[in-house]
Design an enzyme around this catalytic site. Structure first.
Site, PDB file in Angstrom:
ATOM      1  CE1 TYR A  54      -3.476   2.768   0.657  1.00 25.12           C
ATOM      2  CE2 TYR A  54      -2.121   3.397   2.533  1.00 25.12           C
ATOM      3  CZ  TYR A  54      -3.160   3.666   1.656  1.00 25.12           C
ATOM      4  OH  TYR A  54      -3.869   4.834   1.776  1.00 25.12           O
ATOM      5  CG  ASP A 113      -2.398  13.007   4.617  1.00 28.02           C
ATOM      6  OD1 ASP A 113      -2.523  13.597   3.527  1.00 28.02           O
ATOM      7  OD2 ASP A 113      -3.036  11.984   4.918  1.00 28.02           O
ATOM      8  CG  ASP A 137      -4.344   8.287  -0.105  1.00 24.81           C
ATOM      9  OD1 ASP A 137      -5.386   8.636  -0.678  1.00 24.81           O
ATOM     10  OD2 ASP A 137      -3.981   8.750   0.985  1.00 24.81           O
ATOM     11  CG  ASP A 164      -4.871  12.639  -1.237  1.00 27.94           C
ATOM     12  OD1 ASP A 164      -4.822  11.774  -0.339  1.00 27.94           O
ATOM     13  OD2 ASP A 164      -3.954  13.443  -1.453  1.00 27.94           O
ATOM     14  CG  HIS A 207      -8.090   4.888  -0.746  1.00 31.97           C
ATOM     15  ND1 HIS A 207      -7.995   6.164  -0.256  1.00 31.97           N
ATOM     16  CD2 HIS A 207      -7.049   4.205  -0.213  1.00 31.97           C
ATOM     17  CE1 HIS A 207      -6.951   6.257   0.548  1.00 31.97           C
ATOM     18  NE2 HIS A 207      -6.342   5.084   0.580  1.00 31.97           N
ATOM     19  CD  GLU A 232      -9.582  11.441   1.020  1.00 34.18           C
ATOM     20  OE1 GLU A 232      -9.217  12.501   1.559  1.00 34.18           O
ATOM     21  OE2 GLU A 232      -8.917  10.401   1.072  1.00 34.18           O
ATOM     22  CB  CYS A 234      -4.399  12.374   8.164  1.00 34.08           C
ATOM     23  SG  CYS A 234      -4.415  10.755   8.987  1.00 34.08           S
ATOM     24  NE  ARG A 253     -10.343   8.367   3.593  1.00 33.37           N
ATOM     25  CZ  ARG A 253      -9.176   8.817   4.029  1.00 33.37           C
ATOM     26  NH1 ARG A 253      -8.057   8.216   3.627  1.00 33.37           N
ATOM     27  NH2 ARG A 253      -9.116   9.860   4.830  1.00 33.37           N
ATOM     28  CD  GLU A 311      -9.649   6.453   7.682  1.00 30.90           C
ATOM     29  OE1 GLU A 311      -9.782   5.385   8.318  1.00 30.90           O
ATOM     30  OE2 GLU A 311      -8.577   6.814   7.154  1.00 30.90           O
ATOM     31  CG  ASN A 330      -6.400   3.313   7.396  1.00 32.95           C
ATOM     32  OD1 ASN A 330      -5.271   2.835   7.407  1.00 32.95           O
ATOM     33  ND2 ASN A 330      -6.604   4.621   7.353  1.00 32.95           N
TER      34      ASN A 330
END
Length: 311
Positions: free
Chosen positions: A45, A60, A88, A90, A115, A117, A125, A162, A192, A215
């Protein structure tokens, strides 16, 4: 496109296997990825937080660009095309057009899955406070844009939806968003910031038969569980994104303090297989991890002479 597709095909095989759970260490650069491959992980990952701290030296907070992320993911994916790399992405870095462009970039870099989001573009984050979200329709448009780009590219890349809605909008709205994302083309659901094992179990049941993603962040809001527990709860993918970051943080802190306080770094030793003691973590150890012998062998195989006298 054959090389770029290998990781996605392997990841889909894992997801289709009822006995398989994908455990991914978080890696953020070449050496952390090489070490994870060396110890035998069958998927990696690429952490966005790790990319921010390693490439930019920044937290982040949405400071990385699509090129920062895609380039880093591509480097990691290129180390071993037989090992899927999840990454990721974002928020997709903008509106639907930008999300489609992001998807194309990740596909071309050989990423197996990524992913997206539902935070605003200036995201943070998922285990920090104060996250702001876009409307559900905006989020679903991102997922549709990614799915459309995937179809146009003839790719099998896995889209992971996500949501960060749990913290501010509650469980029911978070599940609604994930179900809508699956209808829009996502393959995997990622809630998440879950706060209990019961919540973990509940979301897997609510999203079934869609595979669910977990996660595990040290010091975050979600209770840490092991691979066996995650399998029993029904998760298909579990990431430990702090794996590489924490190792670098702790290791560099130790060595930097030693050098600052004593003026030197003493060699550490390990007993080799033949019983001899050798320096642990020597420059040759690092180069061997990163393919020194393989590079030399390849050069000779194709008729090169750069390394005939050894390396």
């Amino acid at each position: 496109m054959a090389a770029q597709q290998k990781g996605a095909a392997k990841l889909r095989q894992y997801l289709a296997d009822p006995e398989k759970i994908v455990i991914c260490p978080g890696v953020h650069d070449g050496i952390t990825a090489r070490m994870a491959l060396h110890v035998g992980f069958d998927a990696l990952y690429m952490t966005g937080a790790g990319t921010a701290v390693s490439r930019l030296g920044q937290p982040d907070l949405g400071l990385t660009t699509v090129d920062d992320m895609a380039t880093n993911a591509g480097m990691i994916a290129g180390l071993d095309r037989n090992v899927p790399v999840l990454a990721d992405a974002d928020t997709g870095f903008g509106g639907p057009l930008m999300v489609a462009r992001t998807t194309e970039k990740y596909i071309l870099q050989g990423v197996a899955g990524f992913h997206i989001e539902d935070q605003v573009t200036t995201k943070r984050c998922g285990h920090l406070l104060g996250k702001e979200l876009v409307e559900a329709e905006t989020y679903w448009a991102r997922i549709r844009a990614a799915a459309h780009a995937r179809a146009c590219m003839g790719s099998d890349i896995v889209i992971i939806a996500r949501t960060d809605a749990l913290q501010s909008l509650g469980y029911d709205e978070a599940v609604r968003r994930l179900k809508g994302a699956v209808e829009a083309g996502a393959d995997v659901a990622f809630l998440e910031g879950m706060e209990s094992r019961e919540q973990m179990r509940k979301v897997v049941q609510a999203l079934s038969p869609t595979p669910c993603f977990l996660n595990m962040v040290g010091g975050g809001v979600t209770p840490l569980i092991n691979a066996r527990e995650a399998r029993e709860l029904g998760f298909k993918i579990v990431i430990w994104p702090m794996c590489g970051m924490s190792a670098v943080y702790l290791g560099m802190r130790e060595f930097a303090r030693e050098l600052k306080e004593t003026g030197e770094i003493k060699e550490r030793y390990v007993t080799a297989d033949d019983g001899t003691r050798k320096v642990d973590g020597s420059v040759r150890d690092v180069f061997e991890l990163c393919g020194l012998k393989e590079c030399s062998a390849f050069d000779q195989e194709v008729g090169g002479s750069s390394f005939l006298k050894g390396v």
